[in-house]
Motif scaffolding. Structure first.
Motif, PDB file in Angstrom:
ATOM      1  N   LEU A   1       1.022  -1.254  -0.144  1.00  0.00           N
ATOM      2  CA  LEU A   1      -0.072   0.068   0.124  1.00  0.00           C
ATOM      3  C   LEU A   1       1.020   1.503   0.067  1.00  0.00           C
ATOM      4  O   LEU A   1       1.830   1.314   0.583  1.00  0.00           O
ATOM      5  N   VAL A   2       0.477   2.287  -0.868  1.00  0.00           N
ATOM      6  CA  VAL A   2       1.421   3.291  -1.109  1.00  0.00           C
ATOM      7  C   VAL A   2       0.285   4.466  -0.973  1.00  0.00           C
ATOM      8  O   VAL A   2      -0.398   4.505  -1.705  1.00  0.00           O
ATOM      9  N   GLY A   3       0.946   5.650  -0.136  1.00  0.00           N
ATOM     10  CA  GLY A   3       0.137   6.704   0.043  1.00  0.00           C
ATOM     11  C   GLY A   3       0.522   7.588   1.215  1.00  0.00           C
ATOM     12  O   GLY A   3       1.470   7.216   1.798  1.00  0.00           O
ATOM     13  N   ASP A   4      -0.124   8.704   1.549  1.00  0.00           N
ATOM     14  CA  ASP A   4       0.091   9.455   2.777  1.00  0.00           C
ATOM     15  C   ASP A   4       0.039   8.506   4.077  1.00  0.00           C
ATOM     16  O   ASP A   4      -0.749   7.605   4.325  1.00  0.00           O
ATOM     17  N   GLU A   5       1.212   8.815   4.721  1.00  0.00           N
ATOM     18  CA  GLU A   5       1.537   7.800   5.824  1.00  0.00           C
ATOM     19  C   GLU A   5       0.387   7.664   6.636  1.00  0.00           C
ATOM     20  O   GLU A   5      -0.130   6.465   7.290  1.00  0.00           O
TER      21      GLU A   5
ATOM     22  N   ARG B   1       9.375   4.890   4.704  1.00  0.00           N
ATOM     23  CA  ARG B   1       8.845   6.123   4.643  1.00  0.00           C
ATOM     24  C   ARG B   1       9.672   6.792   3.414  1.00  0.00           C
ATOM     25  O   ARG B   1      10.650   6.684   3.183  1.00  0.00           O
ATOM     26  N   MET B   2       9.060   7.811   2.588  1.00  0.00           N
ATOM     27  CA  MET B   2       9.339   8.557   1.649  1.00  0.00           C
ATOM     28  C   MET B   2       8.960   9.804   1.788  1.00  0.00           C
ATOM     29  O   MET B   2       7.820  10.312   1.210  1.00  0.00           O
ATOM     30  N   GLY B   3       9.576  10.727   2.807  1.00  0.00           N
ATOM     31  CA  GLY B   3       8.935  11.980   3.043  1.00  0.00           C
ATOM     32  C   GLY B   3       7.417  11.937   3.747  1.00  0.00           C
ATOM     33  O   GLY B   3       7.432  11.032   4.986  1.00  0.00           O
ATOM     34  N   ARG B   4       6.378  12.423   3.135  1.00  0.00           N
ATOM     35  CA  ARG B   4       5.144  11.966   4.098  1.00  0.00           C
ATOM     36  C   ARG B   4       4.420  10.815   3.253  1.00  0.00           C
ATOM     37  O   ARG B   4       3.380  10.420   3.865  1.00  0.00           O
ATOM     38  N   LEU B   5       5.151  10.236   2.502  1.00  0.00           N
ATOM     39  CA  LEU B   5       4.632   9.033   1.886  1.00  0.00           C
ATOM     40  C   LEU B   5       5.098   7.922   2.552  1.00  0.00           C
ATOM     41  O   LEU B   5       6.197   7.475   3.007  1.00  0.00           O
ATOM     42  N   ALA B   6       4.207   6.715   2.688  1.00  0.00           N
ATOM     43  CA  ALA B   6       4.710   5.226   3.152  1.00  0.00           C
ATOM     44  C   ALA B   6       4.428   4.331   2.124  1.00  0.00           C
ATOM     45  O   ALA B   6       3.268   4.558   1.517  1.00  0.00           O
ATOM     46  N   SER B   7       5.271   3.469   2.095  1.00  0.00           N
ATOM     47  CA  SER B   7       4.779   2.131   1.558  1.00  0.00           C
ATOM     48  C   SER B   7       4.921   0.961   2.602  1.00  0.00           C
ATOM     49  O   SER B   7       5.907   0.738   2.921  1.00  0.00           O
TER      50      SER B   7
ATOM     51  N   GLU C   1      -9.259   7.009  -0.842  1.00  0.00           N
ATOM     52  CA  GLU C   1      -8.810   7.984  -1.968  1.00  0.00           C
ATOM     53  C   GLU C   1      -7.365   8.197  -1.358  1.00  0.00           C
ATOM     54  O   GLU C   1      -7.129   8.305  -0.396  1.00  0.00           O
ATOM     55  N   GLY C   2      -6.461   7.973  -2.450  1.00  0.00           N
ATOM     56  CA  GLY C   2      -4.913   8.499  -2.078  1.00  0.00           C
ATOM     57  C   GLY C   2      -4.247   7.459  -1.941  1.00  0.00           C
ATOM     58  O   GLY C   2      -2.988   7.459  -1.423  1.00  0.00           O
ATOM     59  N   ILE C   3      -4.800   6.265  -1.633  1.00  0.00           N
ATOM     60  CA  ILE C   3      -3.882   4.924  -1.460  1.00  0.00           C
ATOM     61  C   ILE C   3      -3.812   3.914  -2.641  1.00  0.00           C
ATOM     62  O   ILE C   3      -4.846   3.794  -3.112  1.00  0.00           O
ATOM     63  N   VAL C   4      -2.826   3.685  -3.057  1.00  0.00           N
ATOM     64  CA  VAL C   4      -2.665   2.676  -3.882  1.00  0.00           C
ATOM     65  C   VAL C   4      -2.042   1.417  -3.541  1.00  0.00           C
ATOM     66  O   VAL C   4      -1.210   1.337  -2.783  1.00  0.00           O
TER      67      VAL C   4
END
Ligand SMILES: Nc1ncnc2c1ncn2[C@@H]1O[C@H](COP(=O)(O)OP(=O)(O)OP(=O)(O)O)[C@@H](O)[C@H]1O
Length: 307
Positions: A223-227, A246-252, A266-269
């Protein structure tokens, strides 16, 4: 045909950690991929099945016969690995005839066709071949003997890309022609994904997962999106987290189970894992996506909602 591995243990020295630790498997006719990190115990498992190594505990049974005390059962199992002793001053045809005598048959037509496509003359001396060509000759022999269990330990090590493709093609052809239990241990997972029907993952001597290879996409997801959004979704859905980056505000975040795209905010892939990614996740130091099938035969669900 059924090959049963029961509580198999192998410890190489007094006080050493077991290289194989209570492994249980039931293998039917199918092409199995055997995966795991360096030192996981793959060669040890194949050596024990082929009776080349003595188990510290447990047993291997082929159709109810303990492989240890049974030459007939041993003659139905073939292990191709780098240590297979082929004498040097020998013609390929002589070498194949030896295999024919020991294993009670040999598919000469298939052998000639494979050698021709690999560009190896049957009259060659084994010792005059290159390293990769010797490996090919071993594989050709392995595919031509009439055994019920074929164990291929790192079969494509040393083969160039074109010959690897050719080998995978012949492996499938051979299996379709004569279905039997074939176990292929390899680190080149991406290439063999479409060849294997089932996958066995070993980690530190234990089987951590065994499953139909085609179901890999439903065993774990990224799951990738805003943490914060990702964390909230995971908590609400009660998903098991395997790994997080973590990649900045994003998390995988890698989670167990299958994600239904309709459930995602919305916002999670979400994406499934390839077999190779799944093996890495299942055997990584940071987490174990698969659980341990030695204790639980169904460690993964295919539905995130069940978690
Ligand atoms: N003859 C041996 N004596 C002592 N320890 C051994 C021996 N053979 C293997 N081991 C140990 O047993 C463990 C499993 O080794 P094994 O060769 O089965 O792993 P593997 O999964 O095949 O590894 P790789 O992918 O690197 O080939 C390793 O820790 C290894 O050091």
């Amino acid at each position: 045909m059924s090959l049963t591995v029961t509580n198999l243990v192998k410890t190489y020295g007094n006080g050493a950690k077991p290289a194989l630790d209570h492994v249980n498997l039931v293998l039917q006719p199918a092409i199995y991929g055997l995966f795991g990190r360096n030192g996981a115990g793959k060669s040890t498992l194949l050596g024990l099945i082929a009776n080349r190594l003595l188990p510290s505990d447990g047993m291997v049974m082929l159709d109810g016969a303990n492989v240890r005390d049974n030459e007939t059962a041993q003659g139905r199992i073939y292990l191709a690995n780098e240590t297979r002793p082929f004498l040097w001053p020998v013609r390929l045809s002589t070498l194949f005839r030896r295999e024919e005598r020991y294993y009670g048959g040999f598919d000469w037509g298939f052998c000639s066709r494979m050698l021709a496509e690999f560009g190896i003359a049957p009259g060659m001396m084994y010792g005059n071949l290159s390293l990769g060509q010797r490996q090919i000759v071993q594989l050709v022999a392995a595919l031509c003997v009439p055994v019920d269990v074929l164990l291929l330990d790192e079969p494509v090590l040393g083969l160039d890309a074109a010959n690897r493709q050719l080998f995978y093609r012949f492996l499938i052809e051979s299996y379709v022609e004569r279905p039997r239990t074939i176990v292929v241990s390899t680190h080149i997972i991406d290439e063999i994904t479409h060849v294997v029907e089932r996958a066995i993952i070993l980690d530190r001597g234990r089987v951590v997962d065994e499953f139909a290879a085609e179901t890999v996409g439903s065993r774990a997801a990224v799951l990738v999106g805003d943490e914060n959004t990702v964390d909230d979704f995971i908590a609400d859905a009660g998903l098991g987290v395997v790994a997080k980056e973590r990649m900045g505000r994003l998390a995988s975040v890698t989670v167990r189970g299958e994600i239904d795209a309709n459930d995602l905010p919305e916002g999670i892939v979400a994406s499934g894992l390839s077999l190779q990614d799944y093996v890495i996740a299942a055997t990584g130091q940071s987490g174990n996506v698969a659980g341990d099938v030695a204790d639980d035969p169904t460690p993964m669900t295919t539905n995130a909602g069940e978690r």
